[in-house]
Design an enzyme around this catalytic site. Structure first.
Site, PDB file in Angstrom:
ATOM      1  N   THR A 117      29.232  -0.211   9.901  1.00  0.00           N
ATOM      2  CA  THR A 117      27.873  -0.580   9.731  1.00  0.00           C
ATOM      3  C   THR A 117      27.485  -1.383   8.525  1.00  0.00           C
ATOM      4  O   THR A 117      28.185  -1.437   7.533  1.00  0.00           O
ATOM      5  CB  THR A 117      26.959   0.638   9.837  1.00  0.00           C
ATOM      6  OG1 THR A 117      25.892   0.297  10.617  1.00  0.00           O
ATOM      7  CG2 THR A 117      26.505   1.193   8.566  1.00  0.00           C
TER       8      THR A 117
ATOM      9  N   LYS B   3      20.510   3.358  13.657  1.00  0.00           N
ATOM     10  CA  LYS B   3      20.824   3.852  12.313  1.00  0.00           C
ATOM     11  C   LYS B   3      19.641   3.806  11.354  1.00  0.00           C
ATOM     12  O   LYS B   3      19.815   4.011  10.154  1.00  0.00           O
ATOM     13  CB  LYS B   3      21.978   3.047  11.735  1.00  0.00           C
ATOM     14  CG  LYS B   3      23.230   3.126  12.591  1.00  0.00           C
ATOM     15  CD  LYS B   3      24.263   2.148  12.118  1.00  0.00           C
ATOM     16  CE  LYS B   3      25.394   2.051  13.114  1.00  0.00           C
ATOM     17  NZ  LYS B   3      26.322   0.975  12.757  1.00  0.00           N
TER      18      LYS B   3
ATOM     19  N   GLY C 137      17.791   4.709   6.467  1.00  0.00           N
ATOM     20  CA  GLY C 137      18.915   4.161   7.196  1.00  0.00           C
ATOM     21  C   GLY C 137      20.183   4.842   6.725  1.00  0.00           C
ATOM     22  O   GLY C 137      20.244   5.335   5.598  1.00  0.00           O
TER      23      GLY C 137
ATOM     24  N   SER D 126      29.937  -0.947   5.395  1.00  0.00           N
ATOM     25  CA  SER D 126      31.094  -1.819   5.216  1.00  0.00           C
ATOM     26  C   SER D 126      30.728  -3.278   4.997  1.00  0.00           C
ATOM     27  O   SER D 126      31.449  -4.013   4.335  1.00  0.00           O
ATOM     28  CB  SER D 126      32.037  -1.683   6.412  1.00  0.00           C
ATOM     29  OG  SER D 126      31.340  -1.952   7.606  1.00  0.00           O
TER      30      SER D 126
END
Length: 197
Positions: A17, A49, A61, A140
């Site tokens: 994500t 998310k 989030g 990421s």
């Protein structure tokens, strides 16, 4: 053989994500992609998310394990109720619990939370960080999204918070293999509806 973070867990680590929050021109937007990856496989492409909490006045989030993040979001919302919507105090109390509680400290996720006044990043190491800039990213692809957002805020300040978040996530998704183009946004102070890419 890579056993992930838990040496007794034979499941590949869940990686996913990019989540980006931007507070700009009186509005705050949190956006995230929808990809969840299990090992080298896309497990799901439309995970939601981002959430509105505390009657829609706080945005949140998450990045990391979805089940762990939901547990943390529930705890954070309880803290918001206990501290009458005081986001900073709630974040600090959640971070204390997360770091010291035997069960919570095993949870693998990060949160970014926002109100119209502030952005915070909360981690399981007890950190509650208020970024120097009016933007924060986790996951990421966070460095790609944050870099893009910083450039847009500096060189295109006329853009809306939504435009900055959407363009920055698009750049991150073009680069990060753990980030897709299925975006979902939550807003305060701009269009109050969820916008999907």
């Amino acid at each position: 053989m890579n056993l992930g973070n838990n040496r007794f867990d034979h499941t590949p680590p869940l990686r996913s994500t990019t989540v980006l929050a931007v507070l700009h021109n009186g509005a705050v937007v949190i956006g995230a992609d929808g990809q969840a990856t299990l090992g080298s496989t896309v497990a799901k492409s439309n995970v939601r998310k981002v959430r509105k909490l505390f009657g829609g006045s706080i945005l949140a989030g998450f990045a990391g394990s979805t089940a762990d993040a939901f547990t943390l979001l529930e705890r954070f919302e309880e803290k918001l109720q206990n501290y009458r919507g005081n986001m900073k105090r709630s974040a600090i109390e959640l971070a204390k619990d997360w770091r010291t509680d035997r069960i919570l400290k095993r949870l693998e996720a990060m949160l970014v939370v926002a109100s119209k006044e502030a952005l915070l990043v909360i981690s399981g190491t007890g950190d509650v960080l208020e970024p120097d800039l009016t933007l924060a990213a986790i996951g990421s692809g966070s460095t790609y999204a944050q870099s893009a957002a910083m450039a847009l805020v500096k060189h295109a300040p006329h853009l809306s918070a939504m435009q900055i978040v959407k363009e920055s996530l698009t750049i991150a998704a073009d680069i990060c293999i753990y980030t897709n183009h299925n975006f979902i946004f939550e807003t305060l102070g701009e269009s109050e509806e969820i916008v999907e890419n």
